[in-house]
Design a protein around this motif. Sequence first.
Motif, PDB file in Angstrom:
ATOM      1  N   LEU A 159      36.109 -19.427  -2.250  1.00  0.00           N
ATOM      2  CA  LEU A 159      34.741 -18.895  -2.276  1.00  0.00           C
ATOM      3  C   LEU A 159      34.043 -19.333  -3.559  1.00  0.00           C
ATOM      4  CD1 LEU A 159      32.970 -16.804  -0.541  1.00  0.00           C
ATOM      5  CD2 LEU A 159      33.452 -15.234  -2.420  1.00  0.00           C
ATOM      6  N   ARG A 160      32.769 -19.685  -3.460  1.00  0.00           N
ATOM      7  CA  ARG A 160      32.026 -20.199  -4.616  1.00  0.00           C
ATOM      8  C   ARG A 160      30.729 -19.421  -4.818  1.00  0.00           C
ATOM      9  NH1 ARG A 160      36.212 -21.670  -5.598  1.00  0.00           N
ATOM     10  NH2 ARG A 160      37.041 -23.768  -5.940  1.00  0.00           N
ATOM     11  N   ALA A 161      30.843 -18.097  -4.915  1.00  0.00           N
ATOM     12  CA  ALA A 161      29.674 -17.272  -5.230  1.00  0.00           C
ATOM     13  C   ALA A 161      29.432 -17.295  -6.737  1.00  0.00           C
ATOM     14  CB  ALA A 161      29.906 -15.844  -4.754  1.00  0.00           C
ATOM     15  N   LYS A 162      28.238 -16.880  -7.151  1.00  0.00           N
ATOM     16  CA  LYS A 162      27.935 -16.890  -8.582  1.00  0.00           C
ATOM     17  C   LYS A 162      28.818 -15.876  -9.315  1.00  0.00           C
ATOM     18  CE  LYS A 162      24.130 -13.511  -8.410  1.00  0.00           C
ATOM     19  NZ  LYS A 162      22.680 -13.302  -8.589  1.00  0.00           N
ATOM     20  N   PRO A 163      29.135 -16.108 -10.578  1.00  0.00           N
ATOM     21  CA  PRO A 163      30.017 -15.202 -11.321  1.00  0.00           C
ATOM     22  C   PRO A 163      29.510 -13.762 -11.287  1.00  0.00           C
ATOM     23  CG  PRO A 163      29.661 -17.221 -12.556  1.00  0.00           C
ATOM     24  CD  PRO A 163      28.726 -17.279 -11.382  1.00  0.00           C
ATOM     25  N   GLY A 164      30.387 -12.858 -10.954  1.00  0.00           N
ATOM     26  CA  GLY A 164      30.031 -11.442 -10.892  1.00  0.00           C
ATOM     27  C   GLY A 164      29.161 -11.066  -9.717  1.00  0.00           C
ATOM     28  N   VAL A 186      38.283  -9.195  -6.065  1.00  0.00           N
ATOM     29  CA  VAL A 186      38.102  -8.297  -7.209  1.00  0.00           C
ATOM     30  C   VAL A 186      38.689  -8.940  -8.457  1.00  0.00           C
ATOM     31  CG1 VAL A 186      38.712  -6.059  -8.193  1.00  0.00           C
ATOM     32  CG2 VAL A 186      38.083  -6.216  -5.778  1.00  0.00           C
ATOM     33  N   LYS A 187      39.881  -9.509  -8.325  1.00  0.00           N
ATOM     34  CA  LYS A 187      40.526 -10.175  -9.459  1.00  0.00           C
ATOM     35  C   LYS A 187      39.655 -11.303 -10.004  1.00  0.00           C
ATOM     36  CE  LYS A 187      44.502 -13.037 -10.677  1.00  0.00           C
ATOM     37  NZ  LYS A 187      45.779 -13.659 -10.256  1.00  0.00           N
ATOM     38  N   ALA A 188      38.918 -11.979  -9.118  1.00  0.00           N
ATOM     39  CA  ALA A 188      38.052 -13.089  -9.535  1.00  0.00           C
ATOM     40  C   ALA A 188      36.776 -12.615 -10.228  1.00  0.00           C
ATOM     41  CB  ALA A 188      37.692 -13.941  -8.322  1.00  0.00           C
ATOM     42  N   GLY A 189      36.548 -11.299 -10.261  1.00  0.00           N
ATOM     43  CA  GLY A 189      35.407 -10.756 -10.991  1.00  0.00           C
ATOM     44  C   GLY A 189      34.187 -10.473 -10.160  1.00  0.00           C
ATOM     45  N   TYR A 190      34.305 -10.548  -8.848  1.00  0.00           N
ATOM     46  CA  TYR A 190      33.160 -10.275  -7.983  1.00  0.00           C
ATOM     47  C   TYR A 190      32.971  -8.767  -7.775  1.00  0.00           C
ATOM     48  CZ  TYR A 190      33.387 -15.246  -6.745  1.00  0.00           C
ATOM     49  OH  TYR A 190      33.405 -16.629  -6.790  1.00  0.00           O
ATOM     50  N   ASP A 191      31.759  -8.393  -7.409  1.00  0.00           N
ATOM     51  CA  ASP A 191      31.426  -7.028  -7.010  1.00  0.00           C
ATOM     52  C   ASP A 191      31.657  -6.973  -5.499  1.00  0.00           C
ATOM     53  OD1 ASP A 191      30.361  -4.564  -6.454  1.00  0.00           O
ATOM     54  OD2 ASP A 191      28.307  -5.063  -7.024  1.00  0.00           O
ATOM     55  N   VAL A 192      32.783  -6.411  -5.074  1.00  0.00           N
ATOM     56  CA  VAL A 192      33.273  -6.597  -3.712  1.00  0.00           C
ATOM     57  C   VAL A 192      33.013  -5.382  -2.833  1.00  0.00           C
ATOM     58  CG1 VAL A 192      35.297  -7.141  -2.300  1.00  0.00           C
ATOM     59  CG2 VAL A 192      35.075  -8.111  -4.604  1.00  0.00           C
ATOM     60  N   THR A 193      32.553  -5.660  -1.609  1.00  0.00           N
ATOM     61  CA  THR A 193      32.485  -4.666  -0.546  1.00  0.00           C
ATOM     62  C   THR A 193      33.443  -5.095   0.555  1.00  0.00           C
ATOM     63  OG1 THR A 193      30.180  -4.070  -1.005  1.00  0.00           O
ATOM     64  CG2 THR A 193      31.033  -3.575   1.200  1.00  0.00           C
ATOM     65  N   ALA A 194      34.418  -4.244   0.870  1.00  0.00           N
ATOM     66  CA  ALA A 194      35.401  -4.534   1.912  1.00  0.00           C
ATOM     67  C   ALA A 194      35.036  -3.756   3.173  1.00  0.00           C
ATOM     68  CB  ALA A 194      36.798  -4.149   1.436  1.00  0.00           C
ATOM     69  N   LEU A 195      34.894  -4.467   4.274  1.00  0.00           N
ATOM     70  CA  LEU A 195      34.467  -3.847   5.531  1.00  0.00           C
ATOM     71  C   LEU A 195      35.490  -4.114   6.624  1.00  0.00           C
ATOM     72  CD1 LEU A 195      30.934  -3.840   7.069  1.00  0.00           C
ATOM     73  CD2 LEU A 195      32.838  -4.706   8.440  1.00  0.00           C
ATOM     74  N   ASP A 196      35.780  -3.070   7.402  1.00  0.00           N
ATOM     75  CA  ASP A 196      36.658  -3.223   8.552  1.00  0.00           C
ATOM     76  C   ASP A 196      36.319  -2.113   9.547  1.00  0.00           C
ATOM     77  OD1 ASP A 196      39.535  -4.930   8.826  1.00  0.00           O
ATOM     78  OD2 ASP A 196      39.301  -3.252  10.216  1.00  0.00           O
ATOM     79  N   ILE A 249      20.954  -4.961   0.964  1.00  0.00           N
ATOM     80  CA  ILE A 249      20.756  -6.030  -0.016  1.00  0.00           C
ATOM     81  C   ILE A 249      21.699  -7.174   0.338  1.00  0.00           C
ATOM     82  CG2 ILE A 249      20.800  -6.647  -2.468  1.00  0.00           C
ATOM     83  CD1 ILE A 249      20.523  -3.689  -3.120  1.00  0.00           C
ATOM     84  N   ALA A 250      21.187  -8.405   0.309  1.00  0.00           N
ATOM     85  CA  ALA A 250      21.993  -9.564   0.689  1.00  0.00           C
ATOM     86  C   ALA A 250      23.114  -9.814  -0.317  1.00  0.00           C
ATOM     87  CB  ALA A 250      21.110 -10.801   0.807  1.00  0.00           C
ATOM     88  N   PHE A 251      24.175 -10.451   0.174  1.00  0.00           N
ATOM     89  CA  PHE A 251      25.346 -10.755  -0.650  1.00  0.00           C
ATOM     90  C   PHE A 251      25.311 -12.214  -1.114  1.00  0.00           C
ATOM     91  CE2 PHE A 251      26.617  -7.060   1.742  1.00  0.00           C
ATOM     92  CZ  PHE A 251      27.421  -6.339   0.845  1.00  0.00           C
ATOM     93  N   ASP A 252      25.904 -12.451  -2.289  1.00  0.00           N
ATOM     94  CA  ASP A 252      25.997 -13.816  -2.823  1.00  0.00           C
ATOM     95  C   ASP A 252      27.138 -14.598  -2.182  1.00  0.00           C
ATOM     96  OD1 ASP A 252      23.937 -13.431  -4.953  1.00  0.00           O
ATOM     97  OD2 ASP A 252      25.404 -11.947  -5.657  1.00  0.00           O
ATOM     98  N   GLY A 253      28.029 -13.893  -1.557  1.00  0.00           N
ATOM     99  CA  GLY A 253      29.137 -14.537  -0.860  1.00  0.00           C
ATOM    100  C   GLY A 253      29.619 -13.665   0.270  1.00  0.00           C
TER     101      GLY A 253
END
Length: 433
Positions: free
Chosen positions: A234-239, A257-267, A301-305
């Motif tokens: 994945l190549r989203a912007k940092p954070g 999360v480890k990569a530093g993204y603000d993550v939303t997990a959906l299932d 709000i749209a996601f960066d990745g």
Amino acid sequence: MSKKPDPAGLKLRLIAAQRLHAVLGGEHFVPLSAADLPDGRDRSLANRLITTALRRHGQLDAIIAELLEKGMPAKSGTFEAILRLSLAQLVFLPDLGAHSALFLAVEAVKRDNKARHLAGLMNAVLRSAQANSARYGLLEDEYLLPPALEAKWQDAYGKDAVAAFASALIDGAPLDLTLKDNDPALLEALGAEKLIGDSVRVETRDRPVDALPFYAEGRWWVQDVSSALPARLLRAKPGGRVLDLCAAPGGKTAQLVKAGYDVTALDSDAARLERLRQNMTRLGYAPAVLEADATAFQAQIAFDGVLIDAPCSATGTFRRHPEVLWHRSAADIAGRVRLQRQIVTQALRQLAPGGSLIYCVCSLEPEEGEDMAAWIAGTFADLAPAPVIPGELTGLETAVTEQGHVRALPSMMPGGVARGMDGFFVARFQRNG
């Protein structure tokens, strides 16, 4: 008169037969746990019998076709499951002894009201199998894969690769972990071998997963090396804000999360989401967690990745789940493709301009992989392929295709380490703007 106690080993055989019977009926295979069989040795033996019967399913089909001239008796309860377990022991697990295979099979059939009238047939069939066990044991790689699937995979990946698939089916899968940190002492404590990136492999399975070093401390999580590829690409912007769709049980969520993204997990599966939450708590991670349908979810709000680990045939996981080889049809795959298209279409509505999209499946079927990537590229004008280059997967460069996709195969050796990996497909895109 007091009732005779059950013979030693019968309970184990009955529980194993019930689990195999459920899998033969279409259920997903889940190894027996301590709740099923508290004794660890009994549990290990029962799981060994079941997995051998599943891995050798095609060969057992051929043997049964020879032994039962009239075919499998109808409405016979657990007869087939008991027969398959016993044949697996007689032919492919000779170290367990022939006598117990015959004796316990007949006793187990007698305990099933729907099958007890077939006890004589069970005895006769197994005695015939015992007489021919040496010949049956020479089958080697014959009949291991369904003929139609084998031919299809040979067309897609070549005969040599598919021959390695058959070997991988019998060998099963080692335990792969993703490390939270790259401390060499952690690698040594686990007795693990480095694969690629932060993926390592533990060959020895003499302990439960939760008894391995630093489990409770949350310094690693279980994740096949191939499953660890998509989040890494994945190549989203940092954070940036990243949406992990179909996220449970959470391996990719943890990576993001480890990569530093603000993550939303959906299932959409509440039970699987609870498992994700437990995993995140152990790891000390705190993504946002949502229970929702990926085909209908609409973010404010749209996601960066966006990472889509789409529901699929899962044929790439046959080393762990041999039953998928025999439970999938062309109609099943077509239905999954329709669902995958719906999820991708809805996911794009959540992706910000310039955002990164990962589509992936643990499938070896081109319809769910390469064909889906072509459909995505040809359907959405504002979405452009973002090809993966071999340098992004050091130690697994051969998995990168000419189109810039990733096609991991069970025949590949990540980092040069033997015993392969799950089959997986990954495609990367970027939204214009």
